[in-house]
Design a protein around this motif. Structure first.
Motif, PDB file in Angstrom:
ATOM      1  N   ALA A  26      -0.366  -0.164   0.696  1.00 45.09           N
ATOM      2  CA  ALA A  26      -1.268  -1.240   0.264  1.00 45.09           C
ATOM      3  C   ALA A  26      -0.688  -1.977  -0.932  1.00 45.09           C
ATOM      4  O   ALA A  26      -0.797  -3.203  -1.044  1.00 45.09           O
ATOM      5  CB  ALA A  26      -2.642  -0.666  -0.073  1.00 45.09           C
ATOM      6  N   TRP A  29       1.939  -4.408   0.247  1.00 45.23           N
ATOM      7  CA  TRP A  29       1.332  -5.575   0.899  1.00 45.23           C
ATOM      8  C   TRP A  29       0.821  -6.562  -0.140  1.00 45.23           C
ATOM      9  O   TRP A  29       1.051  -7.771  -0.041  1.00 45.23           O
ATOM     10  CB  TRP A  29       0.195  -5.117   1.812  1.00 45.23           C
ATOM     11  CG  TRP A  29      -0.398  -6.230   2.622  1.00 45.23           C
ATOM     12  CD1 TRP A  29      -0.033  -6.639   3.862  1.00 45.23           C
ATOM     13  CD2 TRP A  29      -1.473  -7.097   2.227  1.00 45.23           C
ATOM     14  NE1 TRP A  29      -0.798  -7.703   4.273  1.00 45.23           N
ATOM     15  CE2 TRP A  29      -1.689  -8.007   3.290  1.00 45.23           C
ATOM     16  CE3 TRP A  29      -2.257  -7.197   1.097  1.00 45.23           C
ATOM     17  CZ2 TRP A  29      -2.670  -8.992   3.237  1.00 45.23           C
ATOM     18  CZ3 TRP A  29      -3.239  -8.186   1.036  1.00 45.23           C
ATOM     19  CH2 TRP A  29      -3.438  -9.065   2.097  1.00 45.23           C
ATOM     20  N   TRP A 210      -5.531  -3.065   0.970  1.00 41.93           N
ATOM     21  CA  TRP A 210      -5.248  -3.501   2.341  1.00 41.93           C
ATOM     22  C   TRP A 210      -5.282  -2.337   3.325  1.00 41.93           C
ATOM     23  O   TRP A 210      -5.575  -2.521   4.505  1.00 41.93           O
ATOM     24  CB  TRP A 210      -3.903  -4.216   2.406  1.00 41.93           C
ATOM     25  CG  TRP A 210      -3.600  -4.754   3.760  1.00 41.93           C
ATOM     26  CD1 TRP A 210      -2.594  -4.378   4.602  1.00 41.93           C
ATOM     27  CD2 TRP A 210      -4.341  -5.763   4.464  1.00 41.93           C
ATOM     28  NE1 TRP A 210      -2.649  -5.093   5.774  1.00 41.93           N
ATOM     29  CE2 TRP A 210      -3.713  -5.952   5.719  1.00 41.93           C
ATOM     30  CE3 TRP A 210      -5.469  -6.525   4.159  1.00 41.93           C
ATOM     31  CZ2 TRP A 210      -4.178  -6.862   6.660  1.00 41.93           C
ATOM     32  CZ3 TRP A 210      -5.937  -7.435   5.107  1.00 41.93           C
ATOM     33  CH2 TRP A 210      -5.297  -7.595   6.328  1.00 41.93           C
ATOM     34  N   TRP A 213      -8.774  -2.202   4.606  1.00 40.72           N
ATOM     35  CA  TRP A 213      -9.003  -3.291   5.568  1.00 40.72           C
ATOM     36  C   TRP A 213      -8.359  -2.958   6.919  1.00 40.72           C
ATOM     37  O   TRP A 213      -8.944  -3.226   7.982  1.00 40.72           O
ATOM     38  CB  TRP A 213      -8.426  -4.589   5.037  1.00 40.72           C
ATOM     39  CG  TRP A 213      -9.159  -5.225   3.895  1.00 40.72           C
ATOM     40  CD1 TRP A 213      -8.745  -5.277   2.598  1.00 40.72           C
ATOM     41  CD2 TRP A 213     -10.418  -5.916   3.933  1.00 40.72           C
ATOM     42  NE1 TRP A 213      -9.660  -5.955   1.829  1.00 40.72           N
ATOM     43  CE2 TRP A 213     -10.700  -6.363   2.621  1.00 40.72           C
ATOM     44  CE3 TRP A 213     -11.332  -6.191   4.949  1.00 40.72           C
ATOM     45  CZ2 TRP A 213     -11.846  -7.065   2.309  1.00 40.72           C
ATOM     46  CZ3 TRP A 213     -12.481  -6.908   4.635  1.00 40.72           C
ATOM     47  CH2 TRP A 213     -12.733  -7.336   3.341  1.00 40.72           C
ATOM     48  N   MET A 236     -10.021 -12.032   0.473  1.00 48.41           N
ATOM     49  CA  MET A 236      -9.322 -11.024   1.272  1.00 48.41           C
ATOM     50  C   MET A 236      -9.925 -10.886   2.669  1.00 48.41           C
ATOM     51  O   MET A 236      -9.270 -10.434   3.607  1.00 48.41           O
ATOM     52  CB  MET A 236      -9.359  -9.675   0.557  1.00 48.41           C
ATOM     53  CG  MET A 236      -8.360  -9.529  -0.576  1.00 48.41           C
ATOM     54  SD  MET A 236      -6.655  -9.399   0.005  1.00 48.41           S
ATOM     55  CE  MET A 236      -6.651  -7.751   0.687  1.00 48.41           C
TER      56      MET A 236
END
Length: 577
Positions: A26, A29, A210, A213, A236
């Motif tokens: 994450a 990213w 992320w 997600w 986001m």
């Protein structure tokens, strides 16, 4: 979205927070999006910017929002929540645990933090235990694996982790990272609805993770589930929706989201790669090739997503480009699943299918859930006439992702080769349901209906019609529609499709047996309909050929002229050789 400077500051903080909790994927990213934000032209000049892609062909082609201000009119976002760090942590113990974690000594890391009560320490301890369980599960998979790597090994830490995280949540002593881990545990145990709720709570509280997600995205298997999520309108969320649309095969909606995000993240390699994925699904290979060439120029050591680029080069039979790509990833990192898939594609294009299978198997040793490797290995087994092995490989692919239309299509082909059209038809139906815009799938299903065992020509006609309306680049559907209507006695419909096929062949400057067949049918049909001028045009074109069709055309012309004039038929000498 607010000003880009605010967005940039938020991302800088998120990189540190995610890295501090060992959520490195994450963190990477977020860092990529951080450097992907368009630089302020007032503060930066081309000489001191890290990326100089302001005039790239990709940006010109795909960017739809050139304004530097965000958000666009009519769109408002919630204020970004700020997560307060807890102070109840012994910094020295945490540093030691994090060092053990970075060295993959997960149980040692968890042991060091056994007496720490801060949220940050609790998360790292639980996360270390979760990864220790995953590591042991992988070891058991290697020790106990059955045919094609199947094993029933499970993560034995899930039960205790669920119990502890549930208690922490009830006590209100869990942070967004703990909620993410709790959702991950529940997902692994099959409690998808509860996992979704926890992951939504996590991303609403801390939107920059992320990894959370991505896990939430994998649980959104239908558009109804996606629409029902009570997500805050943070920027986001746009990244999440763009990826979710792509997984749900809503490729045009996904493209629109990514193009909007390019208004701010104009230099993001991630967004460019995602646009390429959407274009790949829409079979726009020329544009995909342009994007990947640009990505490699700006990030020459990139391996991520390059296996898709190799699929494009394979489909276009670009041998030299695929050879260069295979060499590049081999030198960069040959022990990545993507690298192995690229090299496997290279050997497949060379016709060395045994070597190709070897590299796909190597990819699966590195990641047993590598979807591309299972599907591509199935293709290789089909080429090697090892149909049972192909079926096993395709089945593993659909076990990993039931929405992978390529694996369902492969299963249909395999069962068709084995002479089992009823089974093949079932799998072809699955594939066209998942990818209704792909003409190849409709053509395969139509050909299955045409087999002797089924011989359902009316159903085959329906499939060919769908193929003809789905950009049939191989120009198969129109010709087959004409032939089937002719076989069923529908001469008017046959003439209609032969004309359309003839027009297409003329536009594409193609010649061959299909054109001869179309001209012969249309000449005969027009003559029978007493449209002699039209029939004479078709016959005249047939006189340019040297086969039996030339004599047939002469015979038709003689018959028409005799019918028109009432005189005896002219001899063959009256026609040009």
């Amino acid at each position: 979205m607010g000003s880009k400077e605010i967005c940039r500051n938020e991302l800088r903080i998120a990189v540190r927070q995610l890295s501090d909790r060992c959520l490195y994927s994450a963190s990477k990213w977020v860092a990529e999006q951080l450097v992907g934000i368009e630089l302020d032209p007032v503060k930066f000049t081309p000489s001191n910017t890290r990326f100089q892609r302001g005039s790239s062909s990709i940006r010109r082609r795909f960017s739809t929002n050139e304004n530097t201000s965000t958000p666009i009119a009519g769109v408002s976002y919630v204020s970004t929540p700020v997560m307060e760090e807890d102070d109840i942590v012994d910094g020295d113990f945490y540093l030691l645990a994090k060092s053990y974690f970075d060295c993959h000594e997960y149980r040692r890391a968890a042991h060091v933090l056994r007496d720490q009560s801060g949220k940050k320490a609790i998360f790292l301890r639980c996360y270390a235990l979760y990864l220790a369980g995953e590591k042991r599960k992988d070891e058991e998979n290697l020790e106990l694996e059955g045919p094609l790597g199947k094993s029933d090994a499970v993560n034995k830490e899930l039960v205790s982790l669920e119990r502890e995280l549930s208690m922490l949540r009830k006590n209100g002593s869990i942070d967004p990272f703990g909620l993410y881990l709790y959702g991950l545990v529940l997902k692994e145990k099959g409690s998808e609805h509860l996992a979704r709720n926890l992951l939504v709570e996590s991303v609403n509280s801390y939107p920059w993770n992320w990894s959370a997600w991505s896990e939430l995205q994998s649980l959104c298997t239908t558009i109804d589930i996606l629409d029902s999520l009570p997500l805050n309108n943070h920027w986001m969320k746009d990244f999440f929706l763009a990826g979710a649309y792509q997984e749900l095969r809503m490729h045009n909606e996904s493209l629109a989201k990514y193009e909007y995000l390019q208004g701010t993240f104009s230099f993001s390699n991630y967004i460019q790669a995602q646009i390429a994925k959407a274009q790949y699904s829409l079979r726009e290979f020329e544009q995909v090739e342009v994007i990947f060439e640009e990505l490699l120029r700006n990030d020459p050591y990139r391996v991520e997503d390059m296996d898709m680029y190799s699929n494009v080069l394979y489909a276009k039979e670009c041998f030299s480009a695929l050879s260069f790509l295979a060499h590049r990833v081999f030198v960069t990192d040959k022990y990545r699943p993507e690298s192995c898939c690229i090299i496997g594609n290279y050997y497949s294009l060379k016709g060395q299918h045994e070597k190709s299978v070897m590299y796909f198997r190597r990819a699966l040793k590195l990641n047993k859930n590598c979807l591309s490797a299972w599907t591509l290995m199935g293709h290789e087994y089909v080429e090697m006439k090892n149909t049972p092995a192909a079926v096993d490989a395709y089945r593993r692919a659909v076990d990993i992702n039931p929405c992978d239309y390529r694996a369902w299509y492969g299963l249909g082909q395999a069962y068709e080769i084995m002479g089992m059209p009823f089974y093949a038809l079932h799998y072809f139906r699955k594939s066209v349901f998942l990818q209704p815009s792909d003409s190849r799938l409709w053509i395969a299903m139509a050909q299955c209906y045409e087999t002797e065992q089924l011989h359902l020509l009316e159903e085959a006609i329906k499939c060919y019609r769908r193929a003809a309306n789905s950009n049939d680049t191989e120009a198969i559907a129109l010709h087959q529609l004409a032939k089937l209507h002719c076989e069923l006695g529908g001469l008017e419909e046959a003439a209609f499709y032969y004309k359309k096929d003839l027009e297409r062949m003329e536009a594409e400057e193609r010649d061959g047996p299909n054109m001869v067949e179309a001209l012969l049918f249309l000449a005969t049909y027009s003559k029978d309909q007493k449209r002699f001028e039209e029939a004479e045009v078709y016959c005249t074109r047939l006189l340019d050929y040297t086969g039996p069709e030339k004599e047939t055309a002469k015979s038709l012309l003689r018959g028409m002229r005799m019918a028109q004039s009432g005189f005896p038929s002219m001899s063959a000498e009256h026609f040009p050789p």
